[in-house]
Design a protein around this motif. Sequence first.
Motif, PDB file in Angstrom:
ATOM      1  N   PHE A   1       1.401  -1.127  -0.099  1.00  0.00           N
ATOM      2  CA  PHE A   1      -0.078   0.097   0.336  1.00  0.00           C
ATOM      3  C   PHE A   1       0.731   1.699  -0.209  1.00  0.00           C
ATOM      4  O   PHE A   1       2.185   1.342   0.190  1.00  0.00           O
ATOM      5  CB  PHE A   1      -0.855  -0.020   0.975  1.00  0.00           C
ATOM      6  CG  PHE A   1      -1.858  -1.173   1.930  1.00  0.00           C
ATOM      7  CD1 PHE A   1      -1.690  -2.009   1.716  1.00  0.00           C
ATOM      8  CD2 PHE A   1      -2.784  -1.299   0.577  1.00  0.00           C
ATOM      9  CE1 PHE A   1      -2.331  -3.518   1.976  1.00  0.00           C
ATOM     10  CE2 PHE A   1      -3.862  -2.129   0.973  1.00  0.00           C
ATOM     11  CZ  PHE A   1      -3.332  -3.729   1.722  1.00  0.00           C
ATOM     12  N   TRP A   2       0.655   2.807  -0.188  1.00  0.00           N
ATOM     13  CA  TRP A   2       0.908   3.329  -0.817  1.00  0.00           C
ATOM     14  C   TRP A   2       0.066   4.790  -0.729  1.00  0.00           C
ATOM     15  O   TRP A   2      -1.007   4.461  -0.573  1.00  0.00           O
ATOM     16  CB  TRP A   2       1.980   3.444  -2.006  1.00  0.00           C
ATOM     17  CG  TRP A   2       2.735   2.899  -2.962  1.00  0.00           C
ATOM     18  CD1 TRP A   2       2.237   1.696  -3.186  1.00  0.00           C
ATOM     19  CD2 TRP A   2       4.025   2.808  -2.493  1.00  0.00           C
ATOM     20  NE1 TRP A   2       3.707   0.518  -3.864  1.00  0.00           N
ATOM     21  CE2 TRP A   2       4.202   1.732  -3.256  1.00  0.00           C
ATOM     22  CE3 TRP A   2       4.931   4.291  -2.398  1.00  0.00           C
ATOM     23  CZ2 TRP A   2       6.269   2.063  -3.308  1.00  0.00           C
ATOM     24  CZ3 TRP A   2       6.087   3.651  -2.137  1.00  0.00           C
ATOM     25  CH2 TRP A   2       6.883   2.321  -2.839  1.00  0.00           C
ATOM     26  N   GLY A   3       0.982   5.740   0.282  1.00  0.00           N
ATOM     27  CA  GLY A   3      -0.341   7.040   0.678  1.00  0.00           C
ATOM     28  C   GLY A   3       0.640   7.944  -0.185  1.00  0.00           C
ATOM     29  O   GLY A   3       1.575   7.752  -0.931  1.00  0.00           O
ATOM     30  N   PRO A   4       0.095   8.858  -0.283  1.00  0.00           N
ATOM     31  CA  PRO A   4       0.336  10.166  -0.715  1.00  0.00           C
ATOM     32  C   PRO A   4       1.118  10.635  -0.715  1.00  0.00           C
ATOM     33  O   PRO A   4       1.639  10.441   0.458  1.00  0.00           O
ATOM     34  CB  PRO A   4      -0.980  11.115  -0.444  1.00  0.00           C
ATOM     35  CG  PRO A   4      -1.794  10.537   0.275  1.00  0.00           C
ATOM     36  CD  PRO A   4      -1.370   9.264   0.568  1.00  0.00           C
ATOM     37  N   GLY A   5       2.096  11.746  -1.352  1.00  0.00           N
ATOM     38  CA  GLY A   5       3.712  11.998  -0.622  1.00  0.00           C
ATOM     39  C   GLY A   5       3.597  12.617  -0.129  1.00  0.00           C
ATOM     40  O   GLY A   5       2.696  13.964  -0.078  1.00  0.00           O
ATOM     41  N   THR A   6       4.757  12.900   0.535  1.00  0.00           N
ATOM     42  CA  THR A   6       4.235  14.596   1.193  1.00  0.00           C
ATOM     43  C   THR A   6       6.457  15.218   0.590  1.00  0.00           C
ATOM     44  O   THR A   6       6.884  14.442   0.559  1.00  0.00           O
ATOM     45  CB  THR A   6       4.395  14.816   3.049  1.00  0.00           C
ATOM     46  OG1 THR A   6       4.677  16.053   3.442  1.00  0.00           O
ATOM     47  CG2 THR A   6       5.645  14.158   3.154  1.00  0.00           C
ATOM     48  N   GLN A   7       5.632  17.102   0.666  1.00  0.00           N
ATOM     49  CA  GLN A   7       7.054  17.609  -0.191  1.00  0.00           C
ATOM     50  C   GLN A   7       7.961  17.749   1.409  1.00  0.00           C
ATOM     51  O   GLN A   7       8.133  18.562   1.814  1.00  0.00           O
ATOM     52  CB  GLN A   7       7.523  18.243  -1.141  1.00  0.00           C
ATOM     53  CG  GLN A   7       7.987  19.522  -1.277  1.00  0.00           C
ATOM     54  CD  GLN A   7       8.822  18.714  -2.160  1.00  0.00           C
ATOM     55  OE1 GLN A   7       7.879  18.093  -3.643  1.00  0.00           O
ATOM     56  NE2 GLN A   7      10.128  18.532  -2.496  1.00  0.00           N
ATOM     57  N   VAL A   8       9.574  17.616   0.921  1.00  0.00           N
ATOM     58  CA  VAL A   8      10.315  17.871   1.666  1.00  0.00           C
ATOM     59  C   VAL A   8      11.454  18.655   1.367  1.00  0.00           C
ATOM     60  O   VAL A   8      12.018  17.614   0.279  1.00  0.00           O
ATOM     61  CB  VAL A   8      11.047  16.427   2.589  1.00  0.00           C
ATOM     62  CG1 VAL A   8      12.227  17.437   3.045  1.00  0.00           C
ATOM     63  CG2 VAL A   8       9.997  16.185   3.512  1.00  0.00           C
ATOM     64  N   THR A   9      11.824  19.785   0.808  1.00  0.00           N
ATOM     65  CA  THR A   9      12.602  21.283   1.002  1.00  0.00           C
ATOM     66  C   THR A   9      13.561  21.136   1.488  1.00  0.00           C
ATOM     67  O   THR A   9      13.048  21.838   2.391  1.00  0.00           O
ATOM     68  CB  THR A   9      12.251  21.880   0.056  1.00  0.00           C
ATOM     69  OG1 THR A   9      10.460  21.230  -0.491  1.00  0.00           O
ATOM     70  CG2 THR A   9      12.959  22.711  -0.846  1.00  0.00           C
ATOM     71  N   VAL A  10      15.301  21.093   1.312  1.00  0.00           N
ATOM     72  CA  VAL A  10      16.226  21.047   1.933  1.00  0.00           C
ATOM     73  C   VAL A  10      16.766  22.180   1.161  1.00  0.00           C
ATOM     74  O   VAL A  10      17.183  22.207   0.512  1.00  0.00           O
ATOM     75  CB  VAL A  10      16.910  19.479   2.108  1.00  0.00           C
ATOM     76  CG1 VAL A  10      18.010  20.544   3.372  1.00  0.00           C
ATOM     77  CG2 VAL A  10      16.158  19.178   3.165  1.00  0.00           C
ATOM     78  N   SER A  11      16.566  24.159   2.030  1.00  0.00           N
ATOM     79  CA  SER A  11      16.970  25.327   1.536  1.00  0.00           C
ATOM     80  C   SER A  11      18.896  24.501   2.051  1.00  0.00           C
ATOM     81  O   SER A  11      19.468  24.375   3.039  1.00  0.00           O
ATOM     82  CB  SER A  11      16.463  26.156   1.724  1.00  0.00           C
ATOM     83  OG  SER A  11      16.761  26.437   3.291  1.00  0.00           O
ATOM     84  N   SER A  12      19.534  25.102   1.137  1.00  0.00           N
ATOM     85  CA  SER A  12      20.845  25.046   0.977  1.00  0.00           C
ATOM     86  C   SER A  12      21.692  26.863   2.145  1.00  0.00           C
ATOM     87  O   SER A  12      20.893  28.014   1.813  1.00  0.00           O
ATOM     88  CB  SER A  12      21.814  25.221   0.025  1.00  0.00           C
ATOM     89  OG  SER A  12      21.409  25.746  -0.829  1.00  0.00           O
TER      90      SER A  12
END
Length: 114
Positions: free
Chosen positions: A103-114
């Motif tokens: 089973f898969w869930g909807p994705g969640t965005q992770v953004t890492v800024s430099s």
Amino acid sequence: VQLQASGGGLVQAGGSLRLSCAASGVVFSFNAMAWFRQAPGKQRELVARLFKSGVAEYADSVRGRFTISRGDARNTRILQMNNVKPDDTAVYYCQADGLTQAFWGPGTQVTVSS
């Protein structure tokens, strides 16, 4: 069965983020629950998996920085992300191994800024 992920967002490099995945509509315990991620232009890859036995496995790129653990409720998993890097930027997906299917869930965005 539904998987719901939460906790994504924007974080600076070197910071921390905590993702949570909770399953609903299931009466049994999953054999394993995992986090995958997919960055733009790249294939989806395994980040971490926690088996019902308690054994955990990690991608080489996150070992020592990320920790997968059980949540307080059954069929919940936490991904603690420490010392994040720009390369960790991706959509993170929660996945669970059921008795006969995944089973898969909807994705969640992770953004890492430099």
